[in-house]
Scaffold this active site. Sequence first.
Site, PDB file in Angstrom:
ATOM      1  N   SER A 286       0.976  -1.292   0.051  1.00  0.00           N
ATOM      2  CA  SER A 286      -0.114   0.149  -0.007  1.00  0.00           C
ATOM      3  C   SER A 286       0.812   1.272  -0.009  1.00  0.00           C
ATOM      4  O   SER A 286       1.821   1.417  -1.026  1.00  0.00           O
ATOM      5  CB  SER A 286      -0.958  -0.032   1.161  1.00  0.00           C
ATOM      6  OG  SER A 286      -1.762   0.987   1.242  1.00  0.00           O
ATOM      7  N   HIS A 313      -2.812  -1.006  -3.647  1.00  0.00           N
ATOM      8  CA  HIS A 313      -3.839  -0.186  -3.126  1.00  0.00           C
ATOM      9  C   HIS A 313      -3.709   1.035  -3.797  1.00  0.00           C
ATOM     10  O   HIS A 313      -2.799   1.873  -3.682  1.00  0.00           O
ATOM     11  CB  HIS A 313      -4.077   0.306  -1.531  1.00  0.00           C
ATOM     12  CG  HIS A 313      -4.196  -1.066  -0.709  1.00  0.00           C
ATOM     13  ND1 HIS A 313      -3.954  -0.809   0.526  1.00  0.00           N
ATOM     14  CD2 HIS A 313      -4.790  -2.046  -0.984  1.00  0.00           C
ATOM     15  CE1 HIS A 313      -4.082  -2.256   0.994  1.00  0.00           C
ATOM     16  NE2 HIS A 313      -4.879  -2.923   0.116  1.00  0.00           N
ATOM     17  N   ASP A 410      -4.172  -5.154   5.840  1.00  0.00           N
ATOM     18  CA  ASP A 410      -4.706  -5.949   4.662  1.00  0.00           C
ATOM     19  C   ASP A 410      -3.495  -7.128   4.228  1.00  0.00           C
ATOM     20  O   ASP A 410      -2.561  -6.570   4.194  1.00  0.00           O
ATOM     21  CB  ASP A 410      -4.995  -5.008   3.587  1.00  0.00           C
ATOM     22  CG  ASP A 410      -5.956  -5.632   2.469  1.00  0.00           C
ATOM     23  OD1 ASP A 410      -6.424  -6.884   2.532  1.00  0.00           O
ATOM     24  OD2 ASP A 410      -5.658  -5.202   1.247  1.00  0.00           O
TER      25      ASP A 410
END
Length: 467
Positions: A286, A313, A410
Amino acid sequence: MMPYKVIVVDDSAFMRRIISDLIEHEPGFKVIGTAKNGREAIDLIGTHKPDLVTMDVEMPEMNGLEALGLIMQQHPLPVIMFSGINEQGMRETIMALELGAFDFIRKPSASTSSHDIEQVGQQLREQLRAAMNAVERRAARQAALAAKTPERLPPTSPKPEVASTEKSRSDSGKSLPKPVKKSDDLRNKPAKTILPSRSKTLPDRIDSGVARKKAETLPTVAPIKKSRESHAVSDSASTVDKQPAVRAKLTERTEPIEKSGVPQRAVPSEPKLRTDYTDLVAIGTSTGGPKALRAVLEQLPEAFPAPVIIVQHMPPNFTKSLAQRLNTLTKLNVVEAEEGMVLQAGEVYIAPGGYHMNVTASRDGSLKVALSTEAPRNGHRPSVDVMYESLLPLRTLKRHIVLLTGMGSDGAKVMKLLHDNGVTSTIAESEETCVVYGMPRSAVELGCVNEVLPLYEIGKRLVQVVK
């Protein structure tokens, strides 16, 4: 506590006012100045020494990309970029992230609704907090390392070369790695390696001198190679050599699944695969991901014998610019994944923004990409957890699961599920090189990471373990 000082840079007076208002809604942050181009920003930063900068990508006189390069050289500090959604803006945003920008936000327009502006504000304030938390963690870690550094030898020491080395460390403000002996007695001792600064993990130049120029147009479907019967190789029977000097002893911290919040799921039945590769690499990342992905992928050879699937992301369209950029900088063919693409060894597939990416088995035994618009997982679509989950039934493949820098958690829970189901090749980026030590730390705390490595070692390790 004094508020963090922020400088807002944008060529639009309207946007400077909007962004300043959004920032000052967050307690602990204060806008101390604004600039209408990169040149003014450089002067203000030198005079007022802010803690953080927000900066538009496209500006007159000196644009955000040029200003960012000078800031990283002269006054390194977190910079959050505001990007337009046109193709040029997206391409320059990816380059800004490579140069060291902390993160980016899509720039609202004058016609943006108040609801959308508030969403931008929420995202901005989240990034402000994450950026300053990262700065404070890094400062605390450096202070702890400095406290453990032995005193400098006096000038009369019989070993002047040691004193010279210590002086260079002090002058640069950066710790050098301690040599690690590859001896058998290290197998039972966790390493305490001092790692170099994150700023040294990539070349200073944007364009790599060894990068191979490729066509900008992405293929609709990756070329399909002739397949042969693959040998069944179980993850649990892997005989991959271990590196005890960099492996973290994490299993002692493993908590029961019920307490850690990891759901227990039945693993789907295993499909019959017919691929010309026995390994698959899955990477989740991310904040800080574009720069980290470049560092990892640049170390993989053109004939890398496994597909690489990636969730970064990012909003829609930006992932295409990311794929195009990485495609020009690495030896591998990098594409934004499309529905039905057949996974091939030596190819890299990046999940498109706005879609979850799954790996599914076809009737002919090949593996292909399946995209979905199901609800976001962990607040993200694409989600790393969703991608990892699709790998659970593929037990005849050696699955190499990697988590790089990023906010949140995540990927951690399903890495735990994969680990509990026999996947032994699990790698997390170490705190020393993470822009944000969130996703890797979550996996470490679940006790499912077999190797914790600095960013510059992860690509090399993948070359070693993927056969």
